[in-house]
Scaffold this motif. Structure first.
Motif, short mmCIF file in Angstrom:
data_model
loop_
_atom_site.label_atom_id
_atom_site.label_comp_id
_atom_site.label_asym_id
_atom_site.label_seq_id
_atom_site.Cartn_x
_atom_site.Cartn_y
_atom_site.Cartn_z
N ALA A 64 0.82 -1.21 0.00
CA ALA A 64 0.00 0.00 0.00
C ALA A 64 0.86 1.27 0.00
O ALA A 64 0.44 2.30 -0.51
CB ALA A 64 -0.93 0.00 1.22
N ASN A 65 2.07 1.17 0.56
CA ASN A 65 2.95 2.34 0.61
C ASN A 65 3.76 2.55 -0.67
O ASN A 65 4.57 3.46 -0.75
CB ASN A 65 3.90 2.24 1.81
CG ASN A 65 4.82 1.01 1.74
OD1 ASN A 65 4.87 0.31 0.73
ND2 ASN A 65 5.53 0.75 2.82
N ASP A 308 -0.51 -3.65 4.24
CA ASP A 308 0.34 -2.72 4.99
C ASP A 308 1.65 -3.45 5.32
O ASP A 308 1.63 -4.48 6.01
CB ASP A 308 -0.38 -2.28 6.26
CG ASP A 308 0.40 -1.28 7.09
OD1 ASP A 308 1.44 -1.67 7.65
OD2 ASP A 308 -0.04 -0.13 7.18
N GLU A 309 2.77 -2.92 4.85
CA GLU A 309 4.04 -3.63 5.01
C GLU A 309 4.35 -3.93 6.47
O GLU A 309 4.76 -5.05 6.83
CB GLU A 309 5.18 -2.82 4.39
CG GLU A 309 6.51 -3.56 4.43
CD GLU A 309 7.65 -2.76 3.82
OE1 GLU A 309 8.73 -3.35 3.61
OE2 GLU A 309 7.46 -1.55 3.57
N LYS A 310 4.15 -2.97 7.35
CA LYS A 310 4.46 -3.18 8.77
C LYS A 310 3.53 -4.22 9.38
O LYS A 310 3.97 -5.13 10.09
CB LYS A 310 4.34 -1.86 9.53
CG LYS A 310 4.60 -2.04 11.03
CD LYS A 310 4.29 -0.78 11.81
CE LYS A 310 4.46 -1.01 13.31
NZ LYS A 310 3.53 -2.04 13.83
N VAL A 353 -5.22 -5.70 5.24
CA VAL A 353 -3.94 -5.07 5.56
C VAL A 353 -2.83 -6.09 5.84
O VAL A 353 -1.65 -5.75 5.82
CB VAL A 353 -4.08 -4.12 6.76
CG1 VAL A 353 -5.01 -2.95 6.40
CG2 VAL A 353 -4.58 -4.85 8.00
N ALA A 354 -3.21 -7.34 6.10
CA ALA A 354 -2.22 -8.38 6.33
C ALA A 354 -2.86 -9.74 6.06
O ALA A 354 -4.06 -9.91 6.24
CB ALA A 354 -1.66 -8.32 7.75
N MET A 355 -2.03 -10.68 5.64
CA MET A 355 -2.53 -12.02 5.32
C MET A 355 -1.44 -13.05 5.59
O MET A 355 -0.28 -12.83 5.26
CB MET A 355 -2.96 -12.08 3.85
CG MET A 355 -3.41 -13.46 3.38
SD MET A 355 -3.80 -13.46 1.60
CE MET A 355 -5.33 -12.54 1.63
N TYR A 356 -1.84 -14.16 6.19
CA TYR A 356 -0.89 -15.25 6.44
C TYR A 356 -1.47 -16.51 5.81
O TYR A 356 -2.52 -16.99 6.22
CB TYR A 356 -0.65 -15.45 7.94
CG TYR A 356 0.46 -16.45 8.23
CD1 TYR A 356 1.78 -16.02 8.36
CD2 TYR A 356 0.20 -17.81 8.37
CE1 TYR A 356 2.81 -16.92 8.62
CE2 TYR A 356 1.22 -18.71 8.63
CZ TYR A 356 2.52 -18.27 8.74
OH TYR A 356 3.53 -19.16 8.98
N GLY A 629 1.20 -5.60 18.25
CA GLY A 629 2.21 -5.04 17.35
C GLY A 629 1.62 -4.12 16.31
O GLY A 629 2.15 -3.03 16.03
N ALA A 630 0.50 -4.54 15.72
CA ALA A 630 -0.12 -3.74 14.66
C ALA A 630 -0.63 -2.40 15.17
O ALA A 630 -0.66 -1.41 14.43
CB ALA A 630 -1.27 -4.53 14.03
#
Length: 746
Positions: A64-65, A308-310, A353-356, A629-630
């Motif tokens: 996204a960044n 989202d990378e972070k 924003v995140a996926m595992y 953390g997020a």
């Protein structure tokens, strides 16, 4: 004198115009004109530069960044010289497509004319091209089957044949052809189908790859239908038989060959870790938006993701710390069966924003984030409550359902109000007696929600589930057993459902692709926020109920420095374990799935921890670690809830609720019941009045319960608060088992 023969005179008149000499002369003139026209075309049609497909671009996937996550395309084509391709493999391609390749001048006039005529007359598109013509089509022209393109192909093929060696033409053909599985060229195909370089291909393998070119997708053995497998095997035999006919293969060697079954598809190099899962999920989303698979494979796309990378790194670290660091995948076969999946969504925008997806896309290609073959178990119970609240449902004795409504929590109690015989067992067969809906949610009491779904109506509950974002399927039956989450669902599905609840009942569709553009077009972003699908009051009341799960229920390990609501889930036979929860800013679904090396579902029991792998354990720990953390350690954001205040909040009649120290599932359960002199009413909907002094009866938490007074989790089960999660060895909730009838399986 006789009369003149009029018929003979007439024949002589016709011959004046259609004599054999004139017809023959006309034919020769026509041929000369045609040859002249072809010569003019030959002079006018130059050999063009290579087309875009022949030099396929890569697709670029960005966070996204704007930072690049991955490039695809270039690694799917690696040009190799003919000297690196074994001679028998070269011959196999010639035998498959054009046995006269080494002798012809680049064209097959008869075949090309027949194909062009069929196209012109509307009889269908046909082949008939030589290897040189196909190389010209791949490298210089388009794949369109038009008469104009066919004519250009023939002319250019003649010129190319005159200017280029047969070896270079054959190499060009093998390097530009498409073999399926996103593999362009013989090298990529060899790696994709057999895991070897082109230099290591056997004759049998080469014959299979040559056979693929006729129908790459239909002939891929691992995904082909029965008919497709039969056809490609016939094609493979045809190629080898042609090689024998041309003396390129001995009959003895041919007789000893067996069909070389290719390996299952694997992602291309560069797709290691979570990258491959994310890229594949993005491609699938683009295809749902109308972009064809061929367009994506051709390359040239710039795809910006919502990832989202972070947060993505935070999620991977959380799984590594709470799961992978505790497993011995290589040395312990049971540990190797544990699979993790997760999806995290912004409830205000629907952005994923995140996926595992698993341990790594090059090691376990099936994405655990998007697969729907495991049951969500008790994470479905909040949907049952939402349906009851949304529809103003009442108990069997006419009491409106709310968080304070009392139900009978006795294990294996028969549900009433339905013709289906169903008596679900609570975890460890534990009975609770009369409990509030809030308490039943905190402790995930099966008997309560089995009755509630009958009170609300299985049909209405399913409609609510679909409105919230779950997907329909053959295993989504409208029975009381549905309350146990017996259907299939993915972490992305459940994240979407809970995001809709977090968003006060306004539909949220998890969206991975933020923007996608090509040189000549763009794909509009999906509108991830939809209409109001349930009332705000119903959604917020469910949120309030699930706050209790985190604060003093089975999901206490997910608690942190933030407002949180969530629900645990553990499926039958412990094949999956879930925690799905949210804060005002973030929704995350975490699942553990038991899967053996053959892809079969297996139990998680005695893997990550002794006994059952409950949703309140590792999944909740992953969720809490990631969320902390997020959110950079925590958040001051609070839920803004408009809850149902019309239903009186009745106190929990269990006098030991605040002082008990519940056990882990591996310990001996404690069975509790109301006053033994007044057993629960059989229907479970009109419990007896408590006999204890109401002044000393601690009330059930109303959304802000007191946290457990027992010490925090230290890894020692003797110091942990209770976890009264999902079903024990009760009914098997399978689509083809007794869960369809609601009858418990013993």
């Amino acid at each position: 004198m006789g009369r003149p023969d009029k018929s003979k005179a007439k024949k002589r008149g016709i011959r004046r115009f259609f004599s054999w000499k004139k017809l023959l002369g006309t034919f020769f003139v026509f041929c000369l004109l045609a040859m002249g026209a072809l010569y003019v075309v030959y002079l006018m049609v130059p050999v063009p530069t290579a087309n875009a497909e022949a030099t396929m671009q890569s697709n670029i996937y960005k966070y996204a960044n704007g930072k690049i996550l991955a490039r695809t395309g270039e690694i799917n084509r690696e040009i190799v010289g003919l000297e690196k391709i074994p001679q028998p493999v070269q011959k196999a391609f010639v035998a498959a497509e054009n046995k006269s390749f080494y002798k012809d001048n680049g064209v097959d006039i008869k075949g090309t004319t027949r194909a062009a005529w069929s196209t012109l007359t509307g009889q269908g598109k046909q082949g008939g091209s030589t290897i040189t013509q196909q190389y010209v089509k791949n490298f210089y022209l388009s794949q369109d089957q038009t008469a104009t393109r066919k004519l250009k192909e023939m002319v250019i093929a003649i010129k190319v044949d005159q200017e280029t060696s047969k070896g270079d033409i054959l190499a060009g053909y093998m390097n530009t052809s498409y073999y399926g599985r996103s593999a362009y060229g013989i090298q990529a195909a060899a790696r994709s189908y057999y895991g070897v370089d082109a230099t290591q291909l056997t004759t049998a393998q080469g014959a299979y790859l040559a056979s693929l070119l006729q129908a790459p997708n239909q002939y891929d053995w691992t995904s082909a239908s029965t008919t497709g497998r039969k056809l490609v095997e016939e094609r493979w035999n045809y190629v080898l038989d042609n090689m024998v006919d041309e003396d390129w293969l001995s009959p003895t060697e041919r007789a000893g060959m067996k069909f070389p079954v290719p390996q299952k598809p694997k992602p291309a190099p560069g797709m290691e870790g979570q990258t491959g899962y994310i890229v594949e999920a993005a491609n699938q989303e683009l295809m749902r938006q109308g972009v064809s698979e061929e367009d994506i494979k051709a390359g040239g796309w710039t795809i910006t993701l919502n990832i989202d990378e972070k947060k993505q790194k935070d999620l991977v670290k959380a799984v590594d710390r709470q799961l992978e660091a505790k497993l011995d995948r290589k040395g312990d076969k049971k540990d190797a069966t544990v699979q993790a999946g997760a999806t995290s969504v912004d409830p205000k925008t629907g952005a994923v924003v995140a996926m595992y997806g698993g341990v790594g896309a090059t090691e376990h290609w099936m994405s655990n984030a998007t697969r729907r073959d495991y049951q969500p178990a008790s994470t479905f119970k909040p949907i049952v409550l939402a349906a009851a609240l949304e529809n103003g449902s009442e108990t069997q004795d006419g009491r409106e359902i709310g968080l304070g409504t009392i139900y009978d929590g006795t294990s294996q109690r028969e549900v009433v109000g339905t013709d289906i015989d169903f008596a679900p067992e609570n975890e460890d067969d534990r009975s609770y007696g009369p409990v509030t809906v809030q308490k039943a949610t905190n402790s995930s009491i099966n008997s309560v929600f089995a009755q509630m779904i009958v009170d609300a109506g299985p049909g209405k509950t399913k409609k609510t589930a679909l409105d919230l974002g779950m997907k329909d399927g053959p295993d989504f039956g409208e029975t009381p057993a549905m309350s146990l989450g017996t259907m299939g669902a993915s972490t992305m599905d459940m994240a979407g459902v809970y995001a809709t609840l977090d968003n006060h009942g306004k539909k949220v569709t998890p969206t991975l692709v933020k923007a996608a553009s090509h040189k000549d077009r763009k794909v509009d972003a999906v509108d991830a926020i939809g209409s109001q699908v349930i009332s705000r009051e119903a959604a917020d009341t469910v949120t309030k109920a699930m706050q209790g799960v985190v604060q003093s229920g089975s999901g206490f390990r997910a608690a942190g420095d933030y407002d949180a609501a969530g629900k645990t889930g553990t499926s039958e036979n412990n094949r999956s374990a879930w925690f799905v929860g949210y804060t005002p800013e973030l929704v995350t679904a975490v699942g553990l799935f038991g899967e053996d090396a053959k892809g079969n579902q297996v139990t998680l029991t005695d893997t990550i921890n002794p006994g059952r792998a409950n949703g309140g354990r590792t999944p909740a720990q992953i969720w809490g670690d990631y969320t902390t953390g997020a959110l950079d350690g925590g958040s001051d954001a609070r839920f803004d809830l408009e809850t149902d205040s019309s239903t009186p909040y009745e106190p929990d009649p269990d006098p030991t609720r605040t002082t008990e120290t519940p056990e882990e599932p591996t310990e001996e359960p404690t069975t509790r019941s109301p006053d033994p002199t007044q057993p629960p009413t059989p229907t479970g909907t009109t419990p007896p009045e408590p006999t204890q002094d109401p002044v000393t009866t601690p009330p059930e938490p109303t959304g802000d319960p007191t946290p457990p007074t027992t010490p925090p989790d230290t890894g020692d089960p003797t110091t942990e608060p209770p976890v009264t999660d999902e079903p024990g060895p009760g009914p098997e909730p399978t689509a083809n088992g007794d869960a369809v009838t609601g009858r418990p399986v013993r």
